[in-house]
Scaffold this motif. Structure first.
Motif, mmCIF file in Angstrom:
data_model
loop_
_atom_site.group_PDB
_atom_site.id
_atom_site.type_symbol
_atom_site.label_atom_id
_atom_site.label_comp_id
_atom_site.label_asym_id
_atom_site.label_seq_id
_atom_site.Cartn_x
_atom_site.Cartn_y
_atom_site.Cartn_z
ATOM 1 N N LEU A 71 1.243 -1.175 0.456
ATOM 2 C CA LEU A 71 -0.089 -0.024 -0.312
ATOM 3 C C LEU A 71 0.926 1.137 0.304
ATOM 4 O O LEU A 71 1.821 0.818 0.980
ATOM 5 C CB LEU A 71 -1.040 0.248 0.749
ATOM 6 N N THR A 72 0.695 2.456 -1.145
ATOM 7 C CA THR A 72 1.436 3.233 -0.659
ATOM 8 C C THR A 72 0.354 4.139 -1.140
ATOM 9 O O THR A 72 -0.451 4.606 -1.216
ATOM 10 C CB THR A 72 2.325 3.379 -2.120
ATOM 11 N N LEU A 73 1.022 5.078 -0.577
ATOM 12 C CA LEU A 73 0.197 6.321 0.263
ATOM 13 C C LEU A 73 -0.014 7.706 -1.026
ATOM 14 O O LEU A 73 -0.754 8.443 -1.217
ATOM 15 C CB LEU A 73 0.536 7.360 1.066
ATOM 16 N N VAL A 74 0.393 7.869 -2.170
ATOM 17 C CA VAL A 74 0.979 7.774 -3.762
ATOM 18 C C VAL A 74 0.187 6.903 -4.631
ATOM 19 O O VAL A 74 -0.575 8.276 -5.568
ATOM 20 C CB VAL A 74 2.476 8.719 -3.797
ATOM 21 N N GLY A 75 0.253 5.987 -4.289
ATOM 22 C CA GLY A 75 -0.995 5.667 -5.814
ATOM 23 C C GLY A 75 -1.406 4.162 -5.694
ATOM 24 O O GLY A 75 -1.651 3.813 -6.053
ATOM 25 N N GLY A 76 -2.076 4.321 -4.441
ATOM 26 C CA GLY A 76 -3.096 3.163 -3.997
ATOM 27 C C GLY A 76 -1.840 1.893 -3.696
ATOM 28 O O GLY A 76 -0.733 1.919 -3.278
ATOM 29 N N SER A 77 -2.748 0.666 -4.114
ATOM 30 C CA SER A 77 -2.402 -0.425 -3.786
ATOM 31 C C SER A 77 -0.789 -0.952 -5.157
ATOM 32 O O SER A 77 -1.582 -0.358 -6.302
ATOM 33 C CB SER A 77 -2.944 -1.854 -3.617
ATOM 34 N N ARG A 78 -0.043 -1.550 -5.086
ATOM 35 C CA ARG A 78 0.788 -1.092 -5.915
ATOM 36 C C ARG A 78 1.362 -3.172 -5.918
ATOM 37 O O ARG A 78 2.036 -3.564 -5.406
ATOM 38 C CB ARG A 78 2.158 -0.718 -5.659
ATOM 39 N N GLU A 79 1.354 -3.984 -6.921
ATOM 40 C CA GLU A 79 1.217 -5.057 -7.009
ATOM 41 C C GLU A 79 2.367 -5.793 -7.538
ATOM 42 O O GLU A 79 3.045 -4.935 -8.304
ATOM 43 C CB GLU A 79 0.335 -6.599 -7.528
ATOM 44 N N THR A 80 2.849 -6.554 -6.733
ATOM 45 C CA THR A 80 4.872 -7.485 -7.739
ATOM 46 C C THR A 80 4.077 -8.865 -7.861
ATOM 47 O O THR A 80 3.699 -9.739 -6.295
ATOM 48 C CB THR A 80 5.541 -7.558 -6.734
ATOM 49 N N ARG A 81 4.048 -9.385 -8.828
ATOM 50 C CA ARG A 81 3.748 -10.903 -8.999
ATOM 51 C C ARG A 81 5.391 -11.924 -8.717
ATOM 52 O O ARG A 81 6.355 -11.597 -9.524
ATOM 53 C CB ARG A 81 3.051 -11.406 -10.138
ATOM 54 N N VAL A 82 5.064 -12.755 -7.873
ATOM 55 C CA VAL A 82 6.228 -13.560 -7.279
ATOM 56 C C VAL A 82 5.623 -15.186 -8.214
ATOM 57 O O VAL A 82 4.743 -15.748 -7.254
ATOM 58 C CB VAL A 82 6.420 -13.965 -6.150
ATOM 59 N N PRO A 83 6.392 -15.362 -9.385
ATOM 60 C CA PRO A 83 6.629 -16.826 -9.472
ATOM 61 C C PRO A 83 7.388 -18.263 -9.044
ATOM 62 O O PRO A 83 8.048 -17.600 -8.306
ATOM 63 C CB PRO A 83 6.898 -16.986 -11.391
ATOM 64 N N ALA A 84 6.369 -19.154 -8.929
ATOM 65 C CA ALA A 84 7.443 -20.492 -9.023
ATOM 66 C C ALA A 84 8.929 -20.201 -8.960
ATOM 67 O O ALA A 84 9.514 -19.658 -9.798
ATOM 68 C CB ALA A 84 6.551 -21.868 -8.993
ATOM 69 N N GLY A 85 9.871 -20.627 -8.024
ATOM 70 C CA GLY A 85 11.364 -20.408 -7.562
ATOM 71 C C GLY A 85 12.025 -19.500 -7.377
ATOM 72 O O GLY A 85 13.297 -19.083 -7.609
ATOM 73 N N LYS A 86 11.061 -18.421 -6.512
ATOM 74 C CA LYS A 86 12.005 -17.344 -6.282
ATOM 75 C C LYS A 86 11.459 -17.115 -4.273
ATOM 76 O O LYS A 86 10.279 -18.279 -4.354
ATOM 77 C CB LYS A 86 10.641 -16.035 -6.989
ATOM 78 N N VAL A 87 12.185 -16.579 -4.130
ATOM 79 C CA VAL A 87 12.390 -16.395 -2.853
ATOM 80 C C VAL A 87 12.369 -15.046 -2.544
ATOM 81 O O VAL A 87 13.235 -14.418 -3.017
ATOM 82 C CB VAL A 87 13.232 -16.891 -1.565
#
Length: 191
Positions: A118-134
């Motif tokens: 949640l950002t104060l300037v742009g609302g929610s910012r989504e990041t997709r994390v695929p299988a094989g990531k940490v």
């Protein structure tokens, strides 16, 4: 680079999922059988979830899916760390939350998760994390996770162990409030 661009660059650097690393890049060093008997750093938490993810015999029999309630199982808990297996469907959503004083790490084993910040300037910012990531985060991190694939699996570790978490709700007027809950309660969006 102007001041606005520098601020945006700093903000982007603060989103843990955008720094997700390949699971395969972690050494096979830290395991549940070889924990150091102290609270773990974020780097050690990443190494631990990477190692557990690479050992499906430890958790594969616990995998299950439910669109109504996310399936989650404790894999380990001691005085310094706790580890969870989480199984996700696209309907599963944690809602906005923090982990109180605990740092954490998440390894996506199958499917894909979306981390929202949640950002104060742009609302929610989504990041997709695929299988094989940490990725990992500190105790001050507030986020929202949900499964984006039909069947996703992730391994989570927290140190010190979770005792309390904060659940957040944003009113229609934009006011944020925090509700304290036990680590054993299921996280879901607060209406």
């Amino acid at each position: 680079m102007g001041a606005g661009e520098l601020t945006l660059e700093r903000e982007r650097a603060a989103v843990p999922a955008e720094r997700a690393a390949d699971l395969a890049s972690y050494p096979a060093g830290l395991t549940l059988d070889g924990l150091p008997g102290r609270d773990l750093t974020q780097a050690e938490l990443e190494e631990l979830v990477a190692g557990i993810s690479a050992d499906p015999e430890r958790w594969q029999h616990l995998v299950g899916y439910d669109a109504e309630e996310r399936v989650y199982v404790s894999l380990h808990r001691d005085a310094h760390v706790d580890v969870w297996l989480l199984c996700w469907t696209p309907e599963n959503d944690t809602g906005w939350h923090d982990h109180d004083v605990s740092s954490g790490a998440v390894a996506v084993v199958a499917g894909e998760l979306a981390e929202n910040n949640l950002t104060l300037v742009g609302g929610s910012r989504e990041t997709r994390v695929p299988a094989g990531k940490v990725f990992s985060f500190g105790g001050d991190h507030i986020h929202r996770l949900n499964g984006t694939a039909d069947r996703s699996i992730s391994v989570h570790a927290y140190s010190p162990p979770l005792w309390r978490m904060g659940q957040y709700a944003v009113s229609e007027a934009g006011v944020l409030r925090r509700i304290s809950l036990s680590y054993a309660d299921e996280l879901r969006p607060v209406d």
